[in-house]
Enzyme design. Sequence first.
Site, short mmCIF file in Angstrom:
data_model
loop_
_atom_site.label_atom_id
_atom_site.label_comp_id
_atom_site.label_asym_id
_atom_site.label_seq_id
_atom_site.Cartn_x
_atom_site.Cartn_y
_atom_site.Cartn_z
N VAL A 79 0.86 -1.18 0.00
CA VAL A 79 0.00 0.00 0.00
C VAL A 79 0.89 1.23 0.00
CG1 VAL A 79 -1.75 1.31 1.26
CG2 VAL A 79 -1.87 -1.19 1.20
N ARG A 146 3.71 -5.25 -5.92
CA ARG A 146 5.06 -4.80 -5.61
C ARG A 146 6.02 -5.02 -6.78
NH1 ARG A 146 10.12 -5.68 -4.24
NH2 ARG A 146 11.10 -4.39 -2.62
N ARG A 227 3.37 -15.73 5.66
CA ARG A 227 3.01 -14.98 4.45
C ARG A 227 3.31 -15.81 3.21
NH1 ARG A 227 4.43 -8.60 3.54
NH2 ARG A 227 3.58 -8.39 1.43
N ASP A 358 13.59 1.92 5.94
CA ASP A 358 13.75 0.96 7.03
C ASP A 358 15.10 1.05 7.71
OD1 ASP A 358 11.22 -0.02 6.77
OD2 ASP A 358 11.78 -1.89 5.78
N GLY A 371 6.08 1.52 3.01
CA GLY A 371 6.48 2.05 1.71
C GLY A 371 6.21 3.53 1.59
#
Length: 514
Positions: A79, A146, A227, A358, A371
């Site tokens: 997102v 992505r 995931r 990050d 992001g």
Amino acid sequence: MVSNEYLTHGDKDEFDPAKWSSTPGELPPRSPATNLNVLIVGAGPAGLITALECWRKGHNVVRILERSQGPVYTGDIIVIGPSAICTLRHWPEICRELDQDRSDSVMYYRRHNGELILGPTTLGYNSPEHLAQRHGLPYVAPHQVRRQFYRMLLRQVARIGLQVEYGQRVERYFEDEAAGVGGVVTADGSVRAAHLVVAADAFKTRSDLLIAGRHAPTRSSGMSVYRAALPTELALRDPAFQARWGEVVARGESHHEFWIGPGMHLGLFISPNFVAYGLSPRDKFLQPGGIEPIESWDPDVNPQEVLDVLHRIPDWDPAIEGLIRHTPPRATVHWPLLWRNLRREWTSKAGRVVQVGDAAHTTVPASISGGTLAIEDAVTLAACLQLACAGGAPGGAPLGARIYNLLRYQRVSCVQKMSFVNSENLGAADMNEVLKKDPEKVKVRFPKWLFQHDPEAYVYEKYGQAYAHLVLGTDFQNTNFPPGHDFKMWTIEEIHADILAGKKVADLLDGDWD
């Protein structure tokens, strides 16, 4: 045989600048040259946007170093909020590609047994009134694939003549205040230097050792995430999945759903091409003897382990069980959701090394902003350096880096705190209370102060005040976090103490966080 492309290493030569070009009208105008040489470490989205914006602001990007052997297309959907997408308006080809790749999805919130809590709905920033306010700006999709988004950035970097140097693992950062440079030493002993080094190489960056003397210690959030992503055609082989979502897929639609159970929740994305999910259990629900979560994107978990965790609570909808059952073996990552207390300082003592993304501040999925924050960082830094080095004076770079740090720290801290609020909602043990009172409260929060921010405009508004604060000691107040909030530093330990005392994070927030 359907291949699993959740983790794909790309061709390092595909984005050689010699293979890509832009006509002059397709590139944004460059600001006057600052003569500032910038070395970027890390070619993820934070590093690539830093390169693009530094180029646009008139800086010289001398190198982009990346430790991987080629592009790594890790993950499924991300997102990217309006505050980040709006900054891409200066890049015509990016705007065109965003529109071409645009895909909408509707959002649903369900109990783990399939009962609908809320939906169809959307993230707050795409309500009609907010769409009208952003008329003329790039459309902000509810999600980005992505792989497509990242390849778009790689293409644009190549079009402005910049090349990522792969296989360059940085072992040490340094700075020489007298010489006016920062630099890095790579694994093969090579030394690279520039007026400013931007560390965009994510958590555990070696720049921590120069800036803080150590890596930020980690603490478990009490949660982890399983995931995985798989082709939709594979998921549709399960009858229950087919019954629930087959018509959605046949219509070419996409759904983004949150399935919420006591002590765990599952985020789910369904599209005609692929399905992605992340199951986030509290640690007490983890299966003894399972794969220990580690910070690695190498998939090493089999679906049976995920099913064992899922079945720690009864009555999951068969469609969810079927989806997990049809996930290919060893195609699932088990990632710990670790917290790192945010440091105030993101720049080295002499200001020649600065962190973005990050590397400066890790986030967890519940923030839905990792992001977005990385792109905001990159845009803010490039604009601060433009003003600090105006007139072709690169000696101003350290002050520009410190002003960037000042403008970003408090906002990022508030976004991090929001992730605790979202985690509380998604992991609420008693969903009946939510259903009885106000189903809207289950929604992931994406408040106005977050998505209505314009990081580039904010630099031009606040730079003079920030300069006076750092140079002359005058008062300074950021306005890019919740209105009315009295900012105070906080730690993960304090948050955990409040939670253990039975307090809800949302109830302790002052100001307007909505």
